[in-house]
Design a protein around this motif. Structure first.
Motif, short mmCIF file in Angstrom:
data_model
loop_
_atom_site.label_atom_id
_atom_site.label_comp_id
_atom_site.label_asym_id
_atom_site.label_seq_id
_atom_site.Cartn_x
_atom_site.Cartn_y
_atom_site.Cartn_z
N ARG A 1 53.87 2.03 -87.25
CA ARG A 1 52.44 2.35 -87.35
C ARG A 1 52.21 3.70 -88.01
NH1 ARG A 1 49.00 -0.33 -83.49
NH2 ARG A 1 50.11 -2.16 -82.77
N ALA A 2 51.14 3.75 -88.81
CA ALA A 2 50.73 5.01 -89.44
C ALA A 2 49.21 5.01 -89.61
CB ALA A 2 51.40 5.19 -90.80
N VAL A 3 48.56 6.11 -89.27
CA VAL A 3 47.13 6.26 -89.49
C VAL A 3 46.95 6.81 -90.90
CG1 VAL A 3 45.03 7.48 -88.77
CG2 VAL A 3 46.63 6.59 -87.05
N LEU B 1 50.53 -1.20 -90.30
CA LEU B 1 51.58 -1.68 -89.40
C LEU B 1 52.35 -2.80 -90.08
CD1 LEU B 1 50.12 -4.44 -88.04
CD2 LEU B 1 48.94 -2.65 -86.79
N ASN C 1 41.82 -1.75 -88.61
CA ASN C 1 41.28 -0.53 -87.98
C ASN C 1 41.96 -0.33 -86.63
OD1 ASN C 1 39.78 -2.08 -86.01
ND2 ASN C 1 38.18 -2.37 -87.53
N ASN C 2 41.82 0.87 -86.07
CA ASN C 2 42.51 1.18 -84.82
C ASN C 2 42.08 0.27 -83.67
OD1 ASN C 2 40.19 3.17 -85.27
ND2 ASN C 2 40.51 3.40 -83.07
N SER D 1 44.17 -2.77 -84.10
CA SER D 1 45.59 -2.46 -83.91
C SER D 1 45.98 -2.42 -82.44
CB SER D 1 45.95 -1.13 -84.59
OG SER D 1 45.51 -0.03 -83.83
N GLU D 2 45.00 -2.17 -81.57
CA GLU D 2 45.26 -2.12 -80.13
C GLU D 2 44.87 -3.43 -79.42
OE1 GLU D 2 47.02 0.19 -78.74
OE2 GLU D 2 47.13 1.20 -80.69
N VAL E 1 44.79 1.81 -89.80
CA VAL E 1 46.16 1.81 -89.31
C VAL E 1 47.00 0.84 -90.14
CG1 VAL E 1 47.65 1.38 -87.31
CG2 VAL E 1 45.37 2.38 -86.98
N ASN F 1 36.22 4.38 -87.20
CA ASN F 1 37.58 3.91 -86.90
C ASN F 1 38.59 4.45 -87.90
OD1 ASN F 1 37.13 2.24 -84.62
ND2 ASN F 1 36.34 0.63 -85.94
N ASP F 2 39.80 4.66 -87.41
CA ASP F 2 40.92 4.99 -88.28
C ASP F 2 41.45 3.72 -88.91
OD1 ASP F 2 41.02 7.76 -87.73
OD2 ASP F 2 42.17 7.41 -85.90
N THR G 1 44.95 2.11 -99.30
CA THR G 1 46.31 2.19 -98.77
C THR G 1 47.37 1.51 -99.63
OG1 THR G 1 45.86 0.24 -97.42
CG2 THR G 1 45.48 2.38 -96.38
#
Length: 187
Positions: free
Chosen positions: A155-157, A70, A136-137, A140-141, A68, A65-66, A25
């Motif tokens: 946020r972007a995956v 942020l 990872n997602n 992020s949550e 993410v 997992n995605d 990334t």
């Protein structure tokens, strides 16, 4: 590589995974990546002449997992690191950082853990500055009680965790030996 953190809280395998996510990334402005130790489900056994297989990697990261991206402020990053410090005699269970983040901690005279110096790309953390962070997602949550990431903006995956790890090991097979200890230092 062992997934179990050392006494200071570092896991070389966790750091390799964080490095993989950052490498995947960087081209879109990522500065720091974190990997949660609970998301690492097996160790990576590296033997001369034996290739690492997709099955080996899927055993390590089985969740798909995605990744993410942020944005967090330096203060939010400081708060995330501060909340990880062990309470009492508990063993540290730290998020594993990419090579761009180094931080120190110690036990103060009062017996409580204290956060020390935090460096991002070799420069002190600026609490009012924005940083682009990769997790990872699950994280992020707010997974693994890491609620600080829920405050991330923009946020972007950007792909999956397993693809990032495969790509890093394909592009740089020496990544597993380059993830030397010293990102988390207990003073």
């Amino acid at each position: 590589l062992q997934r179990t953190p050392a006494r200071n809280g570092e896991s070389v395998l966790g750091q390799v995974i964080a490095d993989a996510q950052l490498a995947a990334t960087r081209s879109v402005g990522a500065q720091i990546a974190f990997m949660n130790p609970g998301g690492i489900r097996a160790e990576l056994v590296v033997e001369p002449g034996k290739p690492t297989t997709m099955s080996d990697l899927l055993a390590i990261q089985p969740f798909g997992n995605d990744i993410v991206a942020l944005t967090l402020t330096g203060q939010q990053l400081w708060d995330i690191l501060q909340r990880q410090l062990p309470k009492g005699d508990a063993s540290p269970r730290f998020l594993q950082p990419s090579s761009t983040l180094r931080w120190r901690w110690r036990t103060g005279a009062d017996g409580l853990p204290q956060l020390g110096e935090i460096l991002i790309d070799g420069k002190p953390l600026e609490r009012t500055r924005d940083y682009r962070v990769i997790v990872n997602n699950f994280l992020s949550e707010g997974g693994d009680a890491q609620t600080g990431f829920k405050h991330g903006r923009d946020r972007a995956v950007l792909g999956t965790d397993i693809d990032a790890l495969v790509e890093l090991l394909r592009e740089n097979p020496q990544a597993v030996v380059q993830a030397a200890p010293g990102r988390i230092v207990r003073e």
